[in-house]
Motif scaffolding. Sequence first.
Motif, PDB file in Angstrom:
ATOM      1  N   LYS A  66       0.702  -1.325   0.069  1.00 43.43           N
ATOM      2  CA  LYS A  66      -0.043  -0.024  -0.024  1.00 43.43           C
ATOM      3  C   LYS A  66       0.997   1.377   0.055  1.00 43.43           C
ATOM      4  O   LYS A  66       0.383   2.177  -0.993  1.00 43.43           O
TER       5      LYS A  66
ATOM      6  N   ARG B  21       2.610   1.794  -3.621  1.00 42.89           N
ATOM      7  CA  ARG B  21       1.535   2.092  -4.447  1.00 42.89           C
ATOM      8  C   ARG B  21       1.206   3.576  -4.334  1.00 42.89           C
ATOM      9  O   ARG B  21       1.193   4.482  -5.219  1.00 42.89           O
ATOM     10  N   GLN B  22       1.205   3.869  -3.131  1.00 34.61           N
ATOM     11  CA  GLN B  22       0.494   5.419  -2.730  1.00 34.61           C
ATOM     12  C   GLN B  22       1.628   6.282  -3.017  1.00 34.61           C
ATOM     13  O   GLN B  22       1.166   7.472  -3.523  1.00 34.61           O
TER      14      GLN B  22
ATOM     15  N   SER C 186      -3.403   4.220  -8.212  1.00 33.58           N
ATOM     16  CA  SER C 186      -4.835   3.543  -7.747  1.00 33.58           C
ATOM     17  C   SER C 186      -4.679   2.134  -7.352  1.00 33.58           C
ATOM     18  O   SER C 186      -3.827   1.440  -8.183  1.00 33.58           O
ATOM     19  N   ARG C 187      -5.538   1.371  -6.578  1.00 29.71           N
ATOM     20  CA  ARG C 187      -5.723   0.135  -6.348  1.00 29.71           C
ATOM     21  C   ARG C 187      -5.942  -0.479  -7.854  1.00 29.71           C
ATOM     22  O   ARG C 187      -5.482  -1.653  -8.156  1.00 29.71           O
ATOM     23  N   SER C 188      -7.005  -0.007  -8.363  1.00 27.50           N
ATOM     24  CA  SER C 188      -7.526  -0.717  -9.733  1.00 27.50           C
ATOM     25  C   SER C 188      -6.363  -0.543 -10.711  1.00 27.50           C
ATOM     26  O   SER C 188      -6.195  -1.471 -11.515  1.00 27.50           O
TER      27      SER C 188
ATOM     28  N   LEU D  71      -8.961  -6.836  -8.670  1.00 23.80           N
ATOM     29  CA  LEU D  71      -9.061  -5.705  -7.546  1.00 23.80           C
ATOM     30  C   LEU D  71      -9.369  -6.286  -6.213  1.00 23.80           C
ATOM     31  O   LEU D  71      -8.685  -5.695  -5.117  1.00 23.80           O
TER      32      LEU D  71
ATOM     33  N   LEU E 245      -6.503  -7.640  -4.429  1.00 24.41           N
ATOM     34  CA  LEU E 245      -5.535  -6.865  -4.304  1.00 24.41           C
ATOM     35  C   LEU E 245      -5.791  -6.050  -2.869  1.00 24.41           C
ATOM     36  O   LEU E 245      -5.206  -5.795  -2.163  1.00 24.41           O
ATOM     37  N   ASN E 246      -7.131  -5.938  -2.660  1.00 23.01           N
ATOM     38  CA  ASN E 246      -7.901  -5.084  -1.580  1.00 23.01           C
ATOM     39  C   ASN E 246      -7.519  -6.107  -0.522  1.00 23.01           C
ATOM     40  O   ASN E 246      -7.368  -5.607   0.643  1.00 23.01           O
TER      41      ASN E 246
ATOM     42  N   GLU F 250      -3.885  -6.061   0.748  1.00 20.56           N
ATOM     43  CA  GLU F 250      -3.643  -4.574   1.211  1.00 20.56           C
ATOM     44  C   GLU F 250      -4.363  -4.606   2.864  1.00 20.56           C
ATOM     45  O   GLU F 250      -3.666  -3.929   3.604  1.00 20.56           O
TER      46      GLU F 250
END
Length: 106
Positions: A8, A11-12, A17-19, A29, A32-33, A36
């Motif tokens: 996370k 990525r940030q 974005s997550r997608s 997705l 991945l959610n 995270e």
Amino acid sequence: MDTPSRIKQLRQQLGISRSALARKSGISLTYLNEIERGIKSPTEHTLRKLCSALGLSLAEFFAGDGQGEELPADVRRMIAIARQLTPRQRQLLLEVMEEWLANNQG
């Protein structure tokens, strides 16, 4: 190391974005959610896919656990983009960067 937090964080830092990360890495997705949030643990194969999409190796992923200095997000992004170039394109980019550096050391 807290793998979910590290994914996370990276990525940030890269502004992804997550997608976008899910799409770029080829994982869902939903999965991945769950990774995270710490609900599921990624397999080595999945972690490699995520690292590749983030523009770093597994070694770089684990090296950034606070034990050493991390590359800034913009440098990691440049590396990720450079990995997508042909060898000739990378050579030309390197020559331009070296020229910029030589001209600015004045």
